[in-house]
Write an enzyme that holds these catalytic residues in place. Structure first.
Site, PDB file in Angstrom:
ATOM      1  N   ASN A  13       0.716  -1.301   0.026  1.00 33.06           N
ATOM      2  CA  ASN A  13      -0.012  -0.147  -0.314  1.00 33.06           C
ATOM      3  C   ASN A  13       1.026   1.032  -0.290  1.00 33.06           C
ATOM      4  O   ASN A  13       1.546   1.065   0.888  1.00 33.06           O
ATOM      5  CB  ASN A  13      -0.572  -0.134   1.397  1.00 33.06           C
ATOM      6  CG  ASN A  13      -1.864   1.097   1.695  1.00 33.06           C
ATOM      7  OD1 ASN A  13      -1.696   2.009   0.131  1.00 33.06           O
ATOM      8  ND2 ASN A  13      -2.215   1.393   2.355  1.00 33.06           N
ATOM      9  N   TRP A  14       0.551   1.835  -1.171  1.00 32.96           N
ATOM     10  CA  TRP A  14       2.495   2.934  -1.543  1.00 32.96           C
ATOM     11  C   TRP A  14       1.238   3.976  -0.816  1.00 32.96           C
ATOM     12  O   TRP A  14       1.988   5.325  -0.518  1.00 32.96           O
ATOM     13  CB  TRP A  14       2.676   3.196  -2.647  1.00 32.96           C
ATOM     14  CG  TRP A  14       3.425   2.144  -3.195  1.00 32.96           C
ATOM     15  CD1 TRP A  14       3.358   1.020  -2.919  1.00 32.96           C
ATOM     16  CD2 TRP A  14       3.726   1.878  -4.951  1.00 32.96           C
ATOM     17  NE1 TRP A  14       3.959   0.511  -3.648  1.00 32.96           N
ATOM     18  CE2 TRP A  14       4.473   1.032  -4.779  1.00 32.96           C
ATOM     19  CE3 TRP A  14       3.238   3.052  -5.758  1.00 32.96           C
ATOM     20  CZ2 TRP A  14       5.072   0.265  -6.296  1.00 32.96           C
ATOM     21  CZ3 TRP A  14       3.760   3.029  -7.174  1.00 32.96           C
ATOM     22  CH2 TRP A  14       4.361   1.228  -7.420  1.00 32.96           C
ATOM     23  N   LYS A  15      -0.304   4.292  -0.340  1.00 32.58           N
ATOM     24  CA  LYS A  15      -0.105   5.248   0.299  1.00 32.58           C
ATOM     25  C   LYS A  15      -0.115   6.928  -0.639  1.00 32.58           C
ATOM     26  O   LYS A  15      -0.537   6.623  -2.189  1.00 32.58           O
ATOM     27  CB  LYS A  15      -0.066   5.972   1.792  1.00 32.58           C
ATOM     28  CG  LYS A  15      -0.228   4.576   2.689  1.00 32.58           C
ATOM     29  CD  LYS A  15       0.047   4.935   3.928  1.00 32.58           C
ATOM     30  CE  LYS A  15      -0.169   3.377   4.549  1.00 32.58           C
ATOM     31  NZ  LYS A  15      -0.050   3.381   6.200  1.00 32.58           N
ATOM     32  N   HIS A  99     -10.161   1.253   4.303  1.00 35.14           N
ATOM     33  CA  HIS A  99      -8.351   1.444   5.528  1.00 35.14           C
ATOM     34  C   HIS A  99      -8.812   2.628   6.599  1.00 35.14           C
ATOM     35  O   HIS A  99      -9.480   3.390   6.585  1.00 35.14           O
ATOM     36  CB  HIS A  99      -7.419   2.647   4.397  1.00 35.14           C
ATOM     37  CG  HIS A  99      -5.884   2.248   5.093  1.00 35.14           C
ATOM     38  ND1 HIS A  99      -5.710   2.579   6.262  1.00 35.14           N
ATOM     39  CD2 HIS A  99      -4.655   0.631   4.884  1.00 35.14           C
ATOM     40  CE1 HIS A  99      -4.532   3.009   6.749  1.00 35.14           C
ATOM     41  NE2 HIS A  99      -4.384   1.411   5.244  1.00 35.14           N
ATOM     42  N   GLU A 101      -7.028   4.485   7.768  1.00 31.98           N
ATOM     43  CA  GLU A 101      -5.811   6.369   7.624  1.00 31.98           C
ATOM     44  C   GLU A 101      -8.315   7.144   6.650  1.00 31.98           C
ATOM     45  O   GLU A 101      -7.794   8.067   7.145  1.00 31.98           O
ATOM     46  CB  GLU A 101      -5.457   6.305   6.523  1.00 31.98           C
ATOM     47  CG  GLU A 101      -4.419   6.006   7.659  1.00 31.98           C
ATOM     48  CD  GLU A 101      -3.474   5.808   6.536  1.00 31.98           C
ATOM     49  OE1 GLU A 101      -2.930   5.864   5.166  1.00 31.98           O
ATOM     50  OE2 GLU A 101      -2.260   4.979   7.691  1.00 31.98           O
ATOM     51  N   GLU A 171      -5.559  -5.305  10.541  1.00 32.97           N
ATOM     52  CA  GLU A 171      -4.981  -3.470  10.637  1.00 32.97           C
ATOM     53  C   GLU A 171      -5.165  -2.838  12.471  1.00 32.97           C
ATOM     54  O   GLU A 171      -5.848  -1.427  11.745  1.00 32.97           O
ATOM     55  CB  GLU A 171      -4.912  -2.885   9.439  1.00 32.97           C
ATOM     56  CG  GLU A 171      -4.142  -3.806   8.817  1.00 32.97           C
ATOM     57  CD  GLU A 171      -3.678  -2.228   7.433  1.00 32.97           C
ATOM     58  OE1 GLU A 171      -2.831  -2.476   6.507  1.00 32.97           O
ATOM     59  OE2 GLU A 171      -4.136  -1.357   6.829  1.00 32.97           O
ATOM     60  N   GLY A 177       2.336   2.159  10.141  1.00 36.22           N
ATOM     61  CA  GLY A 177       2.576   2.744  10.333  1.00 36.22           C
ATOM     62  C   GLY A 177       3.882   4.022  11.658  1.00 36.22           C
ATOM     63  O   GLY A 177       4.250   5.071  11.511  1.00 36.22           O
ATOM     64  N   SER A 217       2.934  -1.833  10.580  1.00 34.37           N
ATOM     65  CA  SER A 217       4.169  -1.732  10.779  1.00 34.37           C
ATOM     66  C   SER A 217       5.387  -3.065  10.700  1.00 34.37           C
ATOM     67  O   SER A 217       5.528  -3.192  10.787  1.00 34.37           O
ATOM     68  CB  SER A 217       4.310  -1.611  12.700  1.00 34.37           C
ATOM     69  OG  SER A 217       4.420  -0.187  12.245  1.00 34.37           O
ATOM     70  N   GLY A 238       2.888  -1.300   4.152  1.00 35.30           N
ATOM     71  CA  GLY A 238       2.833   0.433   4.343  1.00 35.30           C
ATOM     72  C   GLY A 238       4.215   0.492   3.441  1.00 35.30           C
ATOM     73  O   GLY A 238       4.828   0.830   2.704  1.00 35.30           O
ATOM     74  N   GLY A 239       4.951   1.278   4.994  1.00 34.34           N
ATOM     75  CA  GLY A 239       5.906   1.915   4.642  1.00 34.34           C
ATOM     76  C   GLY A 239       7.034   1.101   3.466  1.00 34.34           C
ATOM     77  O   GLY A 239       7.632   1.291   3.541  1.00 34.34           O
TER      78      GLY A 239
HETATM   79  P1  PGA Z   1       2.694   0.001   7.631  1.00 35.46           P
HETATM   80  O1  PGA Z   1       1.115   0.388   6.567  1.00 35.46           O
HETATM   81  O2  PGA Z   1       2.978  -0.889   6.839  1.00 35.46           O
HETATM   82  O3  PGA Z   1       3.367   1.185   7.669  1.00 35.46           O
HETATM   83  O4  PGA Z   1       1.953   0.138   9.446  1.00 35.46           O
HETATM   84  C1  PGA Z   1       0.143  -0.624   6.884  1.00 35.46           C
HETATM   85  C2  PGA Z   1      -1.648  -0.001   6.198  1.00 35.46           C
HETATM   86  O5  PGA Z   1      -1.169   1.341   6.271  1.00 35.46           O
HETATM   87  O6  PGA Z   1      -2.061  -0.713   5.583  1.00 35.46           O
END
Ligand code: PGA
Length: 255
Positions: A13-15, A99, A101, A171, A177, A217, A238-239
């Protein structure tokens, strides 16, 4: 995960990162590294403006295209939104829905999540339903109740005849994050509950084919331990998905 009947799945997930210009070198570095990991299904979710370029780059490669969000209507006066048909036409296979976010910053409700899930299935794409508790909810001992509610309301009336039709991503909000990955015990407990709930809605057969991912994470350092859990069928990353080496290492941990 060798005795697991479900094909592992790892989605990056590149956000809101990586323009087309930056996505290209990342994929140039990543795709060759994934060639010996075809037992794991992989996908990347770029920003909407990079979907076409990433789709072109993925052409002929087993890594699939994913989207980070979608609107539930087909077309019309919805300024700033993208419809499921538009994503399908672009070759999108997975669509991340709900998600945290989006729930936190953009008012995504369980009701909207349900509409989106149904719209995504209508176009034969696979929704990735994200569920997870906040730190406060965990501290209050409400984790299982919160996740169960998000799951049941999100799935709503969606029927599943073939488990490949949906993916669930657990999640924990406090792990996204933050560098604070959930413990194996915490992940195991929630994933088992999700599998049970899916079983009570769809029956054991279809529920047993649904892939349940962990996200929050995930790094090469913790991926192997998480993937070794019986009910963990992959990861939503994500990251670490912005780094070809790290993402590739996580994919290999899912082998
Ligand atoms: P993260 O994000 O790996 O940076 O914690 C995961 C996500 O939001 O899907």
């Amino acid at each position: 995960m060798s005795d697991n009947p479900r094909r592992p799945l790892v989605i990056g997930n590149w956000k809101m990162n990586l323009t087309e210009l930056w996505a290209r070198p990342l994929l140039d570095e990543l795709l060759p590294r994934l060639e010996d990991a075809s037992a794991v299904e992989t996908a990347v979710a770029p920003v909407f403006t990079s979907l076409r370029a990433v789709a072109d780059r993925l052409d002929g490669h087993p890594t699939a295209l994913a989207a980070q969000n979608v609107h539930w209507e087909e077309k019309g006066a919805y300024t700033g939104e993208i419809s499921p048909g538009m994503l399908a036409e672009m070759g999108v296979r997975f669509v991340i829905v709900g998600h945290s976010e989006r729930r936190t910053h953009f008012g995504e409700t369980d009701e909207r999540v349900e509409r989106k899930l149904t719209a995504v299935r209508r176009h034969d794409m696979i929704p990735v339903l994200c569920v997870g508790e906040t730190e406060h909810q965990r501290d209050e001992g409400r984790t299982l109740a919160v996740v169960e509610r998000q799951l049941r309301k999100g799935l709503g009336m969606l029927t599943v005849t073939d488990g490949g039709e949906i993916v669930v991503a657990y999640e924990p909000v406090w792990a996204i994050g933050t560098g604070r990955v959930a413990t194996s015990e915490q992940v195991d407990e929630v994933h088992r509950m999700i599998r049970e709930q899916l079983g009570s809605v769809y029956g054991a057969g279809p529920a047993g084919r649904v892939r349940i991912l962990y996200g929050g994470s995930v790094t090469p350092d913790n991926a192997a331990e998480l993937m070794a859990l019986e009910e963990v069928d992959g990861a939503l990353v994500g990251g670490a998905s912005l780094d070809a080496g790290k993402f590739s290492d996580i994919v290999h941990a899912a082998l």
